[in-house]
Scaffold this motif. Sequence first.
Motif, PDB file in Angstrom:
ATOM      1  N   GLN A 103     103.038 -23.277 -44.196  1.00  0.00           N
ATOM      2  CA  GLN A 103     102.435 -22.474 -43.142  1.00  0.00           C
ATOM      3  C   GLN A 103     101.708 -23.410 -42.170  1.00  0.00           C
ATOM      4  OE1 GLN A 103     100.754 -18.514 -44.730  1.00  0.00           O
ATOM      5  NE2 GLN A 103     100.654 -19.867 -46.511  1.00  0.00           N
ATOM      6  N   ILE A 104     102.057 -23.299 -40.890  1.00  0.00           N
ATOM      7  CA  ILE A 104     101.449 -24.122 -39.847  1.00  0.00           C
ATOM      8  C   ILE A 104     100.565 -23.230 -38.984  1.00  0.00           C
ATOM      9  CG2 ILE A 104     101.876 -25.678 -37.902  1.00  0.00           C
ATOM     10  CD1 ILE A 104     104.699 -26.140 -39.060  1.00  0.00           C
ATOM     11  N   GLU A 105      99.273 -23.500 -38.995  1.00  0.00           N
ATOM     12  CA  GLU A 105      98.331 -22.752 -38.153  1.00  0.00           C
ATOM     13  C   GLU A 105      98.412 -21.238 -38.400  1.00  0.00           C
ATOM     14  OE1 GLU A 105      95.988 -23.713 -35.329  1.00  0.00           O
ATOM     15  OE2 GLU A 105      95.906 -25.290 -36.811  1.00  0.00           O
ATOM     16  N   GLY A 106      98.541 -20.876 -39.650  1.00  0.00           N
ATOM     17  CA  GLY A 106      98.530 -19.485 -40.067  1.00  0.00           C
ATOM     18  C   GLY A 106      98.486 -19.460 -41.580  1.00  0.00           C
ATOM     19  N   TYR A 107      97.832 -18.446 -42.155  1.00  0.00           N
ATOM     20  CA  TYR A 107      97.764 -18.394 -43.617  1.00  0.00           C
ATOM     21  C   TYR A 107      97.643 -16.944 -44.077  1.00  0.00           C
ATOM     22  CZ  TYR A 107      96.741 -19.713 -48.410  1.00  0.00           C
ATOM     23  OH  TYR A 107      96.809 -19.870 -49.767  1.00  0.00           O
ATOM     24  N   GLY A 108      98.689 -16.471 -44.742  1.00  0.00           N
ATOM     25  CA  GLY A 108      98.661 -15.097 -45.228  1.00  0.00           C
ATOM     26  C   GLY A 108      98.648 -14.101 -44.081  1.00  0.00           C
ATOM     27  N   PRO A 109      98.626 -12.811 -44.383  1.00  0.00           N
ATOM     28  CA  PRO A 109      98.628 -11.797 -43.328  1.00  0.00           C
ATOM     29  C   PRO A 109      97.260 -11.624 -42.675  1.00  0.00           C
ATOM     30  CG  PRO A 109      98.547 -10.752 -45.476  1.00  0.00           C
ATOM     31  CD  PRO A 109      98.705 -12.224 -45.736  1.00  0.00           C
ATOM     32  N   ILE A 110      97.260 -11.159 -41.429  1.00  0.00           N
ATOM     33  CA  ILE A 110      96.013 -10.779 -40.765  1.00  0.00           C
ATOM     34  C   ILE A 110      95.504  -9.489 -41.405  1.00  0.00           C
ATOM     35  CG2 ILE A 110      94.992 -10.004 -38.589  1.00  0.00           C
ATOM     36  CD1 ILE A 110      96.994 -11.726 -37.121  1.00  0.00           C
ATOM     37  N   TYR A 111      94.210  -9.422 -41.644  1.00  0.00           N
ATOM     38  CA  TYR A 111      93.645  -8.211 -42.241  1.00  0.00           C
ATOM     39  C   TYR A 111      92.369  -7.826 -41.522  1.00  0.00           C
ATOM     40  CZ  TYR A 111      90.619 -11.574 -44.697  1.00  0.00           C
ATOM     41  OH  TYR A 111      89.746 -12.578 -45.004  1.00  0.00           O
ATOM     42  N   GLU A 112      91.950  -6.592 -41.711  1.00  0.00           N
ATOM     43  CA  GLU A 112      90.691  -6.123 -41.141  1.00  0.00           C
ATOM     44  C   GLU A 112      90.155  -4.973 -41.983  1.00  0.00           C
ATOM     45  OE1 GLU A 112      91.696  -5.130 -37.152  1.00  0.00           O
ATOM     46  OE2 GLU A 112      92.547  -3.186 -37.658  1.00  0.00           O
ATOM     47  N   SER A 113      88.946  -4.583 -41.725  1.00  0.00           N
ATOM     48  CA  SER A 113      88.300  -3.524 -42.485  1.00  0.00           C
ATOM     49  C   SER A 113      89.037  -2.199 -42.311  1.00  0.00           C
ATOM     50  CB  SER A 113      86.852  -3.362 -42.023  1.00  0.00           C
ATOM     51  OG  SER A 113      86.289  -2.170 -42.534  1.00  0.00           O
ATOM     52  N   PRO A 114      89.162  -1.410 -43.388  1.00  0.00           N
ATOM     53  CA  PRO A 114      89.778  -0.090 -43.250  1.00  0.00           C
ATOM     54  C   PRO A 114      89.004   0.818 -42.295  1.00  0.00           C
ATOM     55  CG  PRO A 114      88.796  -0.371 -45.435  1.00  0.00           C
ATOM     56  CD  PRO A 114      88.803  -1.705 -44.786  1.00  0.00           C
ATOM     57  N   GLN A 115      87.743   0.491 -42.044  1.00  0.00           N
ATOM     58  CA  GLN A 115      86.959   1.277 -41.097  1.00  0.00           C
ATOM     59  C   GLN A 115      87.518   1.189 -39.674  1.00  0.00           C
ATOM     60  OE1 GLN A 115      84.558   3.234 -42.296  1.00  0.00           O
ATOM     61  NE2 GLN A 115      85.051   2.391 -44.312  1.00  0.00           N
ATOM     62  N   ASN A 116      88.358   0.173 -39.421  1.00  0.00           N
ATOM     63  CA  ASN A 116      88.947  -0.001 -38.092  1.00  0.00           C
ATOM     64  C   ASN A 116      90.278   0.729 -37.920  1.00  0.00           C
ATOM     65  OD1 ASN A 116      86.843  -1.714 -37.419  1.00  0.00           O
ATOM     66  ND2 ASN A 116      87.981  -3.575 -37.880  1.00  0.00           N
ATOM     67  N   SER A 117      90.719   1.462 -38.948  1.00  0.00           N
ATOM     68  CA  SER A 117      92.069   2.028 -38.938  1.00  0.00           C
ATOM     69  C   SER A 117      92.324   2.953 -37.754  1.00  0.00           C
ATOM     70  CB  SER A 117      92.330   2.779 -40.246  1.00  0.00           C
ATOM     71  OG  SER A 117      92.294   1.902 -41.335  1.00  0.00           O
ATOM     72  N   LEU A 118      91.419   3.886 -37.506  1.00  0.00           N
ATOM     73  CA  LEU A 118      91.642   4.837 -36.419  1.00  0.00           C
ATOM     74  C   LEU A 118      91.542   4.155 -35.058  1.00  0.00           C
ATOM     75  CD1 LEU A 118      89.838   8.095 -37.614  1.00  0.00           C
ATOM     76  CD2 LEU A 118      92.290   7.614 -37.501  1.00  0.00           C
ATOM     77  N   ASP A 119      90.582   3.249 -34.926  1.00  0.00           N
ATOM     78  CA  ASP A 119      90.461   2.521 -33.668  1.00  0.00           C
ATOM     79  C   ASP A 119      91.700   1.670 -33.425  1.00  0.00           C
ATOM     80  OD1 ASP A 119      88.909   1.777 -31.353  1.00  0.00           O
ATOM     81  OD2 ASP A 119      88.608  -0.174 -32.303  1.00  0.00           O
TER      82      ASP A 119
END
Length: 282
Positions: free
Chosen positions: A128-144
């Motif tokens: 992996q070059i300049e990236g690691y695993g999937p992007i993730y975020e808080s489930p609280q951001n789902s609707l937004d």
Amino acid sequence: MLSERTFEVSDYLLSALCHETQSPSSCILLLHGWLDNAASFTPLMEELRSQHPDIQLIALDLPGHGYSSHSRSGYYPFHDYIDSLHQVINQIKKELDCPLTLVGHSMGALVASCYSAAFPENVDHLVQIEGYGPIYESPQNSLDRLRKGVLSRQRVSKKPPRFFESFDEMVALRAKRYVLNANEITSLVERDSEQTEHGWRWRHDKKLKAESLYRMTEAQAKQVIDALPKSNLLILGDAGFTHLSSICPPTTQILHIKGGHHCHLTCPRSISEAIIALILFG
């Protein structure tokens, strides 16, 4: 000299740059970043071919990028890239009986990591070059996230095409954005541009610029990271995404090299040597 080939998958014709060899000892499949294309790996492929000529090299144009076809049905959900990749790898596995290494840059690294975790039987080494695993975020951001994603699709669909007076103007624009010089970026721009009666324009699908409707949670992303191949390497430019080293488990090898987010364009020899060492020694 690299050659062109095409993979036919269920929704697309995918183009690729290749270095083919008889009875290869190994195959490396390279996945580019968002709005890039297979030509971003040309310097790295030349180094790999020079250092280890019996390795088969395939750099894929992901759907909507480079010479690959555009979506007929809509946009580009992240997981659809994994589906297309799986179809390509199935074709490669039928042709070649040798270990497979996935090399991904930025978005390509995200795709490669998720695929490697879900289909470990098909991937022997992961880079992996300049990236690691999937992007993730808080489930609280789902609707937004959902709302912004839908609205972004509307904006993108209504945006008129942009034309340029010359190819050089496009090179200068992309070089400035990537903090590279014109020579380093020209081959990538050549594969992502076309001349029309109205002027020069980008070849990639404008729908690629729509925002995601969904992202994984941290717990989901951790499952992917925990399932990565034991033989895996993260390469970071010293002016790139250096923070990624803090989320890596001890099982991941890390190589810091000179350069920014597109360090594979500026330091291909160091990266080539590291990839070959991973393949030969794990």
